[in-house]
Write an enzyme that holds these catalytic residues in place. Sequence first.
Site, PDB file in Angstrom:
ATOM      1  N   LYS B  58       3.618   5.279 -11.538  1.00 25.14           N
ATOM      2  CA  LYS B  58       3.437   3.850 -11.809  1.00 25.14           C
ATOM      3  C   LYS B  58       3.339   3.059 -10.498  1.00 25.14           C
ATOM      4  CE  LYS B  58       5.763   4.453 -16.236  1.00 25.14           C
ATOM      5  NZ  LYS B  58       7.005   4.315 -17.034  1.00 25.14           N
ATOM      6  N   GLN B 102      13.028   2.415 -16.858  1.00 19.53           N
ATOM      7  CA  GLN B 102      12.582   3.757 -17.245  1.00 19.53           C
ATOM      8  C   GLN B 102      13.599   4.385 -18.198  1.00 19.53           C
ATOM      9  OE1 GLN B 102       9.562   5.134 -16.205  1.00 19.53           O
ATOM     10  NE2 GLN B 102      10.028   6.749 -17.680  1.00 19.53           N
ATOM     11  N   ASP B 125       6.692  -3.156 -21.066  1.00 20.26           N
ATOM     12  CA  ASP B 125       6.740  -1.955 -21.916  1.00 20.26           C
ATOM     13  C   ASP B 125       6.616  -2.308 -23.401  1.00 20.26           C
ATOM     14  OD1 ASP B 125       6.783   0.368 -20.416  1.00 20.26           O
ATOM     15  OD2 ASP B 125       8.951   0.324 -20.087  1.00 20.26           O
TER      16      ASP B 125
END
Lengths: 302, 302
Positions: B58, B102, B125
């Site tokens: 990322k 994460q 997200d």
Amino acid sequence: MMNNKSATLIDGKRISDEYKKGLKVEIEQWMSKGNRAPCLKAILVGEDPASRTYVTKKMEASAMVGIDSETINLPSSISQEELMEKIVVLNQDKQVDGILVQLPLPKHIDERTICNTVDVDKDVDGFHITNIGKLALNMDTFIPCTVLAVLELIKCCNIETKGKTALICGRSKNIGLPLSMILHSDYRNELPGLEATTIMCHRNTPASELMRYAPTADILISATGVVGLIKPEMVKPGAVVIDVGLTRVQMADGKTKLVGDVEFEGASKVAGYITPVPGGVGPMTVAMLMKNTFKAAKHLAQ
Amino acid sequence: MMNNKSATLIDGKRISDEYKKGLKVEIEQWMSKGNRAPCLKAILVGEDPASRTYVTKKMEASAMVGIDSETINLPSSISQEELMEKIVVLNQDKQVDGILVQLPLPKHIDERTICNTVDVDKDVDGFHITNIGKLALNMDTFIPCTVLAVLELIKCCNIETKGKTALICGRSKNIGLPLSMILHSDYRNELPGLEATTIMCHRNTPASELMRYAPTADILISATGVVGLIKPEMVKPGAVVIDVGLTRVQMADGKTKLVGDVEFEGASKVAGYITPVPGGVGPMTVAMLMKNTFKAAKHLAQ
């Protein structure tokens, strides 16, 4: 594979009456511990006769189970801001447990904004965006009353849903979508799922595909308002058929009657269980509003 | 009905590279109007090597498209409250557009609470409960990156989805569920739906039923982590097959490799379009995170 005996009628009227009797006892017991009666406020904007009938039924059911209820009538000229202010007052009122705003609202009012204005913990219709998010995540929340009604009626059939196939016609955000989410979900959740394979059909599902999938469904739910959509040959022998449709049609003699999505007479010769219209999902939906209101009251009393 | 030519490979690596090149130009143009570079903060708790690899990818993609990014490494001993405080600081920082935490997190931290702590407008997200609610209602929101990736790859096949059947294996809240919601929805929404009939299968769908429904699907998506779940005979000739599975398996020689849910070799002889694993959905997912971060930056700059 057609059987000649008729399906068992899922008598929503009787089941909801029994449900309400049980709830009345529960509420009495709860009040005997020093709690005040649960309190429901319904907001009715304008003069739509169907909306008025629905709200009246909700008031009657409240009286039956021991919920204090009141309908707040507002003119259809009310502005969105004024309506929001009325809701905020009810949100802040510690004597109020459940708030429902009868839909549809006049065109100049944004329904989504209004649904999101109702306090999350008083949202007995389950229309607030946070409650929809919770439902998607199988968290404990207010499930929309019609959805709860369908689930309760399926439960009454006492059939295993795990690994079975459920087909839903109609993708509305208040019925079809939340039903499909609960039907396919894992049972090991705060909000237990029914573990069924689910098929979601809608207006852009070709008739040939509906005809292909519907007869594979152990549970067939129709919530479209398309009269006669579900024909006997679409029903798997022994299936549970739940008709959420409710359409007023004019008869040859000029009178009107309420009918569902399912060709009842033919389908009831094939299905194992079937709901009538009227007298199926409708009365159960009102009972589920009572359930949600009592749930709100218990939560807010904590 | 089997055809002898191979399916067109949906080359996620190439498509994502092209996507990122286009995004880089868009971001440059946007910055030339006086905006600062979009800024993404990734929070990595603990030392899980797979998580570290994902976050590194990322960061690399961010550098490629012109997004300022930083990984904030935190020890696995961090308390939930301390982690929440870190997120709140980023929420309040006007220089930060996108925040991702994460997953998975250590067992003593509640992931749902953490996902809900990220500011709704920085939630690149798409895991915040309000954004999930918005997605359910087809309102404009951050769609989870893997879901966006699948949708983008389907779009690349340039096929009509309206009235077609899409089957999804796997009911996860981050992939299978949101995919099914967008696939079946009406295209006339803030968040346009794909108008497909959708079938949701999961671990409690009997193998016989998966075998019955899968070959009827014009679009077949598997997101289960069950290696080899989708066999060639389950694929409708010409179908679009999207493999979201990603499992590391050990080979006879002791080495490991990443494989998907689909028996690729056989399935690619039947499908019309198919994603490889690796190199399909994975790289596209990272590109979609870039898309979401730029979207957040544009929104917050308004």
